[in-house]
Design an enzyme around this catalytic site. Sequence first.
Site, PDB file in Angstrom:
ATOM      1  CG  ASP A 193     -13.800 -26.733 -25.691  1.00 36.59           C
ATOM      2  OD1 ASP A 193     -14.451 -27.938 -26.066  1.00 36.59           O
ATOM      3  OD2 ASP A 193     -13.620 -25.879 -26.262  1.00 36.59           O
ATOM      4  CG  ASP A 222     -13.824 -28.461 -31.581  1.00 34.54           C
ATOM      5  OD1 ASP A 222     -14.619 -28.986 -32.076  1.00 34.54           O
ATOM      6  OD2 ASP A 222     -13.337 -27.356 -32.361  1.00 34.54           O
ATOM      7  CG  ASP A 257      -9.111 -24.525 -27.015  1.00 34.55           C
ATOM      8  OD1 ASP A 257      -8.105 -23.963 -26.613  1.00 34.55           O
ATOM      9  OD2 ASP A 257     -10.150 -23.796 -27.425  1.00 34.55           O
TER      10      ASP A 257
END
Length: 396
Positions: free
Chosen positions: A95, A97, A283
Amino acid sequence: MDENSTQIVKRYFKEYYFRFGARIKSPSEIESREFGYLPFAGMMVRHLSFKDIGALHALLLKEAPAGVYCSNSTYEDPTAEMYLKNWKKAALIFDIDADALKQPCKKVHDIWLCKECGRKEFGLRPEFCPSCKSNRLLELSWACPMCLEAAKKETNRLIEFLEFDFGIESSEIKVYFSGNAGYHVSVEKSSFDTLDTRGRAEIADYLTARGLSSKILSSQKFLPTDAGWRRRIAKYIRNLPEIDQSFKSSQYEDRLFELSKFSKKEVETFMNRLIAENSVRIDAMVTTDVHRIFRMPETLNNKTGLVKRECGKELANFDPLREAIAVQDGEQRSRIFVDICPKIELGGESYGPFKSETRDLPLYVGVYIVSKGGGKFLSEQSNVASQNEIVSNRRA
Ligand SMILES: [Zn+2]
Ligand SMILES: [Zn+2]
Protein backbone atom coordinates in the site's frame (compact mmCIF):
# COMPACT_ATOMS: atom_id res chain seq x y z
CA MET A 1 -22.18 12.23 7.72
CA ASP A 2 -25.80 13.38 8.17
CA GLU A 3 -28.64 11.04 7.30
CA ASN A 4 -29.67 12.77 4.07
CA SER A 5 -26.08 12.81 2.75
CA THR A 6 -25.61 9.14 3.67
CA GLN A 7 -28.77 8.23 1.74
CA ILE A 8 -27.61 10.10 -1.36
CA VAL A 9 -24.12 8.58 -1.27
CA LYS A 10 -25.59 5.13 -0.71
CA ARG A 11 -27.96 5.58 -3.66
CA TYR A 12 -24.96 6.58 -5.81
CA PHE A 13 -23.10 3.42 -4.68
CA LYS A 14 -26.18 1.32 -5.45
CA GLU A 15 -26.42 2.76 -8.94
CA TYR A 16 -22.73 1.94 -9.51
CA TYR A 17 -23.15 -1.67 -8.37
CA PHE A 18 -26.31 -1.99 -10.46
CA ARG A 19 -24.69 -0.68 -13.64
CA PHE A 20 -21.09 -1.87 -13.25
CA GLY A 21 -21.06 -4.53 -10.52
CA ALA A 22 -20.33 -7.24 -13.08
CA ARG A 23 -16.83 -5.72 -13.46
CA ILE A 24 -15.95 -7.17 -10.06
CA LYS A 25 -14.10 -10.34 -10.95
CA SER A 26 -13.78 -13.47 -8.87
CA PRO A 27 -10.48 -13.80 -7.03
CA SER A 28 -8.68 -17.11 -7.60
CA GLU A 29 -9.84 -19.90 -5.25
CA ILE A 30 -12.85 -17.84 -4.24
CA GLU A 31 -14.22 -20.50 -1.86
CA SER A 32 -11.01 -20.29 0.24
CA ARG A 33 -11.19 -16.51 0.72
CA GLU A 34 -12.62 -14.49 3.55
CA PHE A 35 -14.88 -11.61 2.50
CA GLY A 36 -16.20 -8.68 4.46
CA TYR A 37 -18.08 -5.46 3.98
CA LEU A 38 -18.62 -2.21 5.82
CA PRO A 39 -22.23 -1.04 5.85
CA PHE A 40 -23.01 2.70 5.78
CA ALA A 41 -24.45 2.30 9.26
CA GLY A 42 -22.92 -0.20 11.67
CA MET A 43 -19.86 -2.32 12.12
CA MET A 44 -17.71 -4.24 9.66
CA VAL A 45 -19.17 -7.64 8.71
CA ARG A 46 -16.38 -10.23 8.34
CA HIS A 47 -15.73 -13.96 7.99
CA LEU A 48 -18.04 -14.32 4.98
CA SER A 49 -17.43 -16.79 2.19
CA PHE A 50 -18.87 -17.10 -1.32
CA LYS A 51 -19.00 -20.12 -3.61
CA ASP A 52 -19.03 -17.93 -6.69
CA ILE A 53 -18.80 -14.25 -7.60
CA GLY A 54 -22.51 -14.07 -8.50
CA ALA A 55 -23.40 -14.41 -4.82
CA LEU A 56 -21.20 -11.42 -3.99
CA HIS A 57 -22.71 -9.35 -6.84
CA ALA A 58 -26.16 -10.07 -5.40
CA LEU A 59 -25.09 -8.97 -1.93
CA LEU A 60 -23.65 -5.70 -3.29
CA LEU A 61 -26.88 -4.90 -5.11
CA LYS A 62 -28.90 -5.55 -1.98
CA GLU A 63 -26.64 -3.85 0.59
CA ALA A 64 -24.72 -1.23 -1.46
CA PRO A 65 -22.07 -1.18 1.27
CA ALA A 66 -19.57 1.59 1.96
CA GLY A 67 -16.63 -0.80 1.50
CA VAL A 68 -16.07 -4.32 0.14
CA TYR A 69 -13.08 -6.44 1.11
CA CYS A 70 -11.50 -9.82 0.38
CA SER A 71 -8.57 -11.58 2.04
CA ASN A 72 -5.30 -11.80 0.15
CA SER A 73 -4.92 -15.08 2.06
CA THR A 74 -6.60 -18.40 1.40
CA TYR A 75 -7.83 -20.60 4.24
CA GLU A 76 -9.18 -24.09 4.74
CA ASP A 77 -12.21 -22.59 6.48
CA PRO A 78 -12.56 -18.87 5.70
CA THR A 79 -15.72 -18.46 7.79
CA ALA A 80 -14.19 -19.76 11.03
CA GLU A 81 -12.72 -17.63 13.84
CA MET A 82 -9.30 -16.31 12.82
CA TYR A 83 -7.33 -18.89 14.81
CA LEU A 84 -9.41 -21.77 13.41
CA LYS A 85 -9.33 -20.72 9.76
CA ASN A 86 -6.14 -22.70 8.93
CA TRP A 87 -4.13 -20.27 6.88
CA LYS A 88 -2.77 -21.63 3.60
CA LYS A 89 -1.02 -18.81 1.72
CA ALA A 90 -1.27 -15.14 0.85
CA ALA A 91 -0.52 -12.87 -2.08
CA LEU A 92 2.11 -10.23 -1.33
CA ILE A 93 0.41 -6.85 -1.04
CA PHE A 94 1.68 -3.29 -0.79
CA ASP A 95 0.00 0.00 0.00
CA ILE A 96 1.46 3.33 -1.08
CA ASP A 97 -0.31 6.38 0.30
CA ALA A 98 0.35 9.86 -1.11
CA ASP A 99 -0.21 11.44 2.29
CA ALA A 100 2.82 9.63 3.72
CA LEU A 101 4.99 11.13 0.98
CA LYS A 102 4.49 14.60 2.53
CA GLN A 103 4.49 16.62 -0.68
CA PRO A 104 4.91 20.41 -0.41
CA CYS A 105 1.38 20.93 -1.82
CA LYS A 106 -0.08 19.51 1.41
CA LYS A 107 0.15 22.95 2.96
CA VAL A 108 -2.13 24.27 0.22
CA HIS A 109 -4.81 21.56 0.19
CA ASP A 110 -4.81 19.99 3.62
CA ILE A 111 -7.26 21.21 6.22
CA TRP A 112 -7.16 21.34 10.00
CA LEU A 113 -10.14 21.38 12.24
CA CYS A 114 -10.38 22.39 15.91
CA LYS A 115 -12.44 19.91 17.88
CA GLU A 116 -12.90 22.49 20.65
CA CYS A 117 -14.28 25.55 18.83
CA GLY A 118 -14.95 24.11 15.37
CA ARG A 119 -12.59 26.43 13.50
CA LYS A 120 -11.49 25.05 10.11
CA GLU A 121 -8.69 26.38 7.94
CA PHE A 122 -6.59 25.43 4.94
CA GLY A 123 -2.98 24.55 5.68
CA LEU A 124 -0.95 22.28 7.88
CA ARG A 125 -2.18 21.69 11.41
CA PRO A 126 -0.77 24.27 13.85
CA GLU A 127 0.24 23.18 17.33
CA PHE A 128 -2.57 25.17 18.95
CA CYS A 129 -5.81 26.61 17.59
CA PRO A 130 -5.25 30.37 17.12
CA SER A 131 -8.84 31.05 18.28
CA CYS A 132 -9.24 28.97 21.43
CA LYS A 133 -5.67 27.72 22.06
CA SER A 134 -6.86 24.10 22.15
CA ASN A 135 -4.47 21.40 20.97
CA ARG A 136 -7.29 19.04 20.00
CA LEU A 137 -6.83 19.55 16.28
CA LEU A 138 -7.77 17.14 13.53
CA GLU A 139 -5.96 16.93 10.22
CA LEU A 140 -7.93 16.28 7.04
CA SER A 141 -5.68 15.35 4.15
CA TRP A 142 -6.66 15.71 0.50
CA ALA A 143 -4.71 14.47 -2.47
CA CYS A 144 -4.04 16.58 -5.55
CA PRO A 145 -2.64 15.47 -8.94
CA MET A 146 0.87 16.26 -7.70
CA CYS A 147 0.44 13.99 -4.66
CA LEU A 148 -0.91 11.20 -6.84
CA GLU A 149 1.97 11.62 -9.29
CA ALA A 150 4.42 11.24 -6.40
CA ALA A 151 2.60 8.06 -5.31
CA LYS A 152 2.86 6.76 -8.87
CA LYS A 153 6.61 7.39 -8.89
CA GLU A 154 6.91 5.52 -5.61
CA THR A 155 4.86 2.66 -7.11
CA ASN A 156 7.21 2.45 -10.10
CA ARG A 157 10.15 2.18 -7.73
CA LEU A 158 8.37 -0.62 -5.86
CA ILE A 159 7.80 -2.52 -9.11
CA GLU A 160 11.47 -2.13 -9.99
CA PHE A 161 12.40 -3.62 -6.59
CA LEU A 162 9.97 -6.51 -7.01
CA GLU A 163 11.28 -7.41 -10.44
CA PHE A 164 15.02 -6.88 -9.93
CA ASP A 165 15.61 -7.65 -6.27
CA PHE A 166 12.93 -10.29 -5.73
CA GLY A 167 12.80 -11.82 -9.21
CA ILE A 168 9.03 -11.55 -9.49
CA GLU A 169 7.55 -11.94 -12.98
CA SER A 170 6.12 -8.64 -14.19
CA SER A 171 3.01 -10.50 -15.39
CA GLU A 172 2.23 -11.41 -11.74
CA ILE A 173 2.36 -7.78 -10.54
CA LYS A 174 -0.98 -5.99 -10.54
CA VAL A 175 -1.24 -2.27 -9.81
CA TYR A 176 -4.44 -0.59 -8.67
CA PHE A 177 -5.42 2.98 -7.86
CA SER A 178 -6.74 2.64 -4.30
CA GLY A 179 -9.77 4.83 -4.92
CA ASN A 180 -8.45 7.46 -2.54
CA ALA A 181 -4.91 8.78 -2.38
CA GLY A 182 -2.55 6.10 -3.55
CA TYR A 183 -1.84 2.76 -5.12
CA HIS A 184 -2.15 -0.88 -4.13
CA VAL A 185 0.23 -3.43 -5.61
CA SER A 186 -0.42 -7.13 -5.38
CA VAL A 187 1.68 -10.10 -6.47
CA GLU A 188 -0.72 -12.85 -7.36
CA LYS A 189 1.67 -15.76 -7.55
CA SER A 190 5.27 -15.94 -6.38
CA SER A 191 7.65 -18.02 -4.29
CA PHE A 192 6.75 -15.74 -1.37
CA ASP A 193 3.12 -16.97 -1.12
CA THR A 194 3.68 -19.09 1.96
CA LEU A 195 5.90 -16.56 3.75
CA ASP A 196 4.73 -15.77 7.29
CA THR A 197 4.39 -12.36 8.94
CA ARG A 198 8.05 -12.29 9.99
CA GLY A 199 9.27 -13.02 6.50
CA ARG A 200 7.00 -10.33 5.11
CA ALA A 201 8.37 -7.88 7.68
CA GLU A 202 11.84 -8.60 6.28
CA ILE A 203 10.60 -7.66 2.81
CA ALA A 204 9.06 -4.44 4.17
CA ASP A 205 12.32 -3.59 5.97
CA TYR A 206 14.31 -4.21 2.81
CA LEU A 207 12.07 -1.91 0.76
CA THR A 208 11.97 0.88 3.34
CA ALA A 209 15.73 0.47 4.07
CA ARG A 210 14.91 -0.01 7.73
CA GLY A 211 18.07 -1.04 9.57
CA LEU A 212 20.35 -0.14 6.67
CA SER A 213 23.40 1.22 8.47
CA SER A 214 25.52 4.13 7.28
CA LYS A 215 28.53 1.94 8.12
CA ILE A 216 28.12 0.48 4.63
CA LEU A 217 29.25 3.83 3.19
CA SER A 218 32.48 3.90 5.21
CA SER A 219 33.20 0.30 4.25
CA GLN A 220 32.99 1.23 0.55
CA LYS A 221 32.15 -2.38 -0.18
CA PHE A 222 29.73 -1.83 -2.99
CA LEU A 223 29.90 -2.03 -6.76
CA PRO A 224 27.29 -1.47 -9.48
CA THR A 225 27.61 -5.19 -10.27
CA ASP A 226 26.71 -6.23 -6.69
CA ALA A 227 23.27 -7.36 -5.59
CA GLY A 228 20.65 -5.75 -3.37
CA TRP A 229 21.20 -2.45 -1.62
CA ARG A 230 24.94 -2.50 -2.42
CA ARG A 231 24.09 -2.37 -6.12
CA ARG A 232 21.56 0.43 -5.47
CA ILE A 233 24.03 2.53 -3.49
CA ALA A 234 26.79 2.07 -6.06
CA LYS A 235 24.54 2.93 -8.98
CA TYR A 236 23.08 5.90 -7.14
CA ILE A 237 26.53 7.39 -6.43
CA ARG A 238 27.70 6.66 -9.98
CA ASN A 239 24.60 8.16 -11.60
CA LEU A 240 24.31 11.36 -9.57
CA PRO A 241 24.56 14.38 -11.89
CA GLU A 242 27.99 15.74 -12.74
CA ILE A 243 27.43 18.72 -10.50
CA ASP A 244 26.10 17.45 -7.20
CA GLN A 245 25.63 18.89 -3.73
CA SER A 246 27.49 16.03 -2.01
CA PHE A 247 30.49 15.45 -4.29
CA LYS A 248 33.11 17.64 -5.95
CA SER A 249 34.13 15.11 -8.59
CA SER A 250 31.98 13.40 -11.17
CA GLN A 251 33.86 10.07 -11.44
CA TYR A 252 32.64 7.06 -9.50
CA GLU A 253 36.08 6.08 -8.09
CA ASP A 254 36.86 9.68 -7.10
CA ARG A 255 33.49 9.93 -5.39
CA LEU A 256 34.26 6.81 -3.39
CA PHE A 257 37.53 8.39 -2.29
CA GLU A 258 35.68 11.58 -1.27
CA LEU A 259 33.19 9.46 0.63
CA SER A 260 36.02 7.93 2.67
CA LYS A 261 36.95 11.48 3.78
CA PHE A 262 33.39 12.43 4.80
CA SER A 263 32.89 13.44 8.42
CA LYS A 264 30.48 11.38 10.51
CA LYS A 265 27.83 14.07 10.09
CA GLU A 266 28.32 14.22 6.31
CA VAL A 267 27.96 10.44 6.12
CA GLU A 268 24.67 10.61 8.05
CA THR A 269 23.34 13.43 5.84
CA PHE A 270 24.24 11.58 2.67
CA MET A 271 22.77 8.33 4.01
CA ASN A 272 19.46 10.07 4.75
CA ARG A 273 19.40 11.48 1.24
CA LEU A 274 20.28 8.13 -0.29
CA ILE A 275 17.50 6.36 1.60
CA ALA A 276 14.91 9.06 0.84
CA GLU A 277 15.66 8.82 -2.88
CA ASN A 278 16.01 5.06 -3.15
CA SER A 279 13.71 3.35 -0.67
CA VAL A 280 9.99 2.76 -1.12
CA ARG A 281 7.62 4.34 1.38
CA ILE A 282 5.08 1.56 1.82
CA ASP A 283 2.70 1.05 4.73
CA ALA A 284 4.56 -1.88 6.30
CA MET A 285 1.51 -2.90 8.37
CA VAL A 286 -0.37 -3.82 5.21
CA THR A 287 2.43 -5.98 3.83
CA THR A 288 3.05 -7.88 7.07
CA ASP A 289 -0.55 -8.56 8.09
CA VAL A 290 -1.65 -11.87 6.55
CA HIS A 291 -5.11 -11.75 8.14
CA ARG A 292 -6.20 -8.54 6.51
CA ILE A 293 -9.17 -8.17 4.24
CA PHE A 294 -8.24 -5.80 1.46
CA ARG A 295 -10.45 -3.51 -0.63
CA MET A 296 -11.59 -5.40 -3.74
CA PRO A 297 -10.76 -4.10 -7.23
CA GLU A 298 -13.67 -2.38 -9.01
CA THR A 299 -15.45 -1.63 -5.71
CA LEU A 300 -16.02 1.87 -4.36
CA ASN A 301 -13.90 3.64 -1.77
CA ASN A 302 -16.16 5.28 0.82
CA LYS A 303 -13.58 8.00 1.52
CA THR A 304 -14.11 9.45 -1.99
CA GLY A 305 -16.75 7.56 -3.96
CA LEU A 306 -14.03 6.66 -6.49
CA VAL A 307 -13.35 3.14 -7.75
CA LYS A 308 -10.38 1.00 -6.74
CA ARG A 309 -9.29 0.37 -10.30
CA GLU A 310 -6.58 -1.65 -12.04
CA CYS A 311 -4.19 0.68 -13.82
CA GLY A 312 -3.30 -1.54 -16.77
CA LYS A 313 0.09 -2.09 -18.37
CA GLU A 314 1.04 1.55 -18.76
CA LEU A 315 0.96 3.08 -15.30
CA ALA A 316 2.34 6.35 -16.70
CA ASN A 317 -0.79 6.80 -18.84
CA PHE A 318 -3.26 6.09 -16.06
CA ASP A 319 -5.03 9.20 -14.78
CA PRO A 320 -6.85 8.27 -11.54
CA LEU A 321 -8.82 11.51 -11.38
CA ARG A 322 -10.43 10.71 -14.73
CA GLU A 323 -10.43 6.93 -14.91
CA ALA A 324 -11.64 6.04 -11.41
CA ILE A 325 -14.88 8.01 -11.45
CA ALA A 326 -17.70 5.59 -10.63
CA VAL A 327 -20.69 7.08 -12.43
CA GLN A 328 -19.74 10.00 -14.63
CA ASP A 329 -23.08 11.15 -15.81
CA GLY A 330 -22.89 14.87 -16.51
CA GLU A 331 -26.67 15.15 -16.24
CA GLN A 332 -26.72 14.13 -12.61
CA ARG A 333 -26.23 17.21 -10.49
CA SER A 334 -26.37 17.82 -6.79
CA ARG A 335 -26.68 20.81 -4.50
CA ILE A 336 -24.29 20.76 -1.60
CA PHE A 337 -23.35 23.04 1.22
CA VAL A 338 -19.55 23.02 1.19
CA ASP A 339 -18.06 23.58 4.58
CA ILE A 340 -14.49 23.63 3.35
CA CYS A 341 -12.89 22.12 0.24
CA PRO A 342 -9.55 22.89 -1.41
CA LYS A 343 -9.22 23.18 -5.18
CA ILE A 344 -9.84 19.70 -6.56
CA GLU A 345 -9.56 18.16 -10.00
CA LEU A 346 -11.97 15.51 -11.12
CA GLY A 347 -13.09 14.27 -14.52
CA GLY A 348 -10.95 16.84 -16.32
CA GLU A 349 -12.49 19.86 -14.56
CA SER A 350 -11.35 21.75 -11.52
CA TYR A 351 -13.56 22.90 -8.66
CA GLY A 352 -13.02 25.14 -5.69
CA PRO A 353 -11.55 26.12 -3.37
CA PHE A 354 -14.86 26.55 -1.53
CA LYS A 355 -15.57 27.70 2.01
CA SER A 356 -19.02 27.97 3.61
CA GLU A 357 -20.96 28.19 0.36
CA THR A 358 -23.75 26.40 -1.49
CA ARG A 359 -22.82 24.90 -4.85
CA ASP A 360 -24.50 22.99 -7.66
CA LEU A 361 -22.02 20.36 -8.80
CA PRO A 362 -22.01 17.11 -10.80
CA LEU A 363 -23.20 14.33 -8.51
CA TYR A 364 -19.83 12.50 -8.53
CA VAL A 365 -18.06 15.71 -7.43
CA GLY A 366 -20.65 16.15 -4.67
CA VAL A 367 -20.13 12.55 -3.54
CA TYR A 368 -16.37 13.13 -3.49
CA ILE A 369 -16.56 16.31 -1.38
CA VAL A 370 -19.16 14.93 1.03
CA SER A 371 -17.27 11.62 1.43
CA LYS A 372 -14.08 13.55 2.20
CA GLY A 373 -15.99 15.32 4.99
CA GLY A 374 -16.00 18.68 3.21
CA GLY A 375 -19.75 19.33 3.21
CA LYS A 376 -23.26 17.93 3.06
CA PHE A 377 -25.94 17.38 0.43
CA LEU A 378 -28.86 19.78 0.44
CA SER A 379 -30.70 17.89 -2.28
CA GLU A 380 -30.00 15.66 -5.22
CA GLN A 381 -31.06 17.16 -8.49
CA SER A 382 -31.11 15.24 -11.72
CA ASN A 383 -30.86 16.77 -15.15
CA VAL A 384 -30.32 20.34 -14.03
CA ALA A 385 -26.98 21.04 -15.58
CA SER A 386 -25.98 24.52 -14.64
CA GLN A 387 -23.81 25.60 -17.54
CA ASN A 388 -22.62 28.75 -15.77
CA GLU A 389 -21.05 26.61 -13.09
CA ILE A 390 -19.10 24.57 -15.62
CA VAL A 391 -17.87 27.67 -17.45
CA SER A 392 -16.78 29.41 -14.25
CA ASN A 393 -15.03 26.26 -13.07
CA ARG A 394 -13.13 26.00 -16.33
CA ARG A 395 -11.90 29.53 -15.85
CA ALA A 396 -10.85 28.93 -12.26
ZN1 LIG B 1 -10.32 26.21 18.45
ZN1 LIG C 1 -0.90 17.53 -3.25
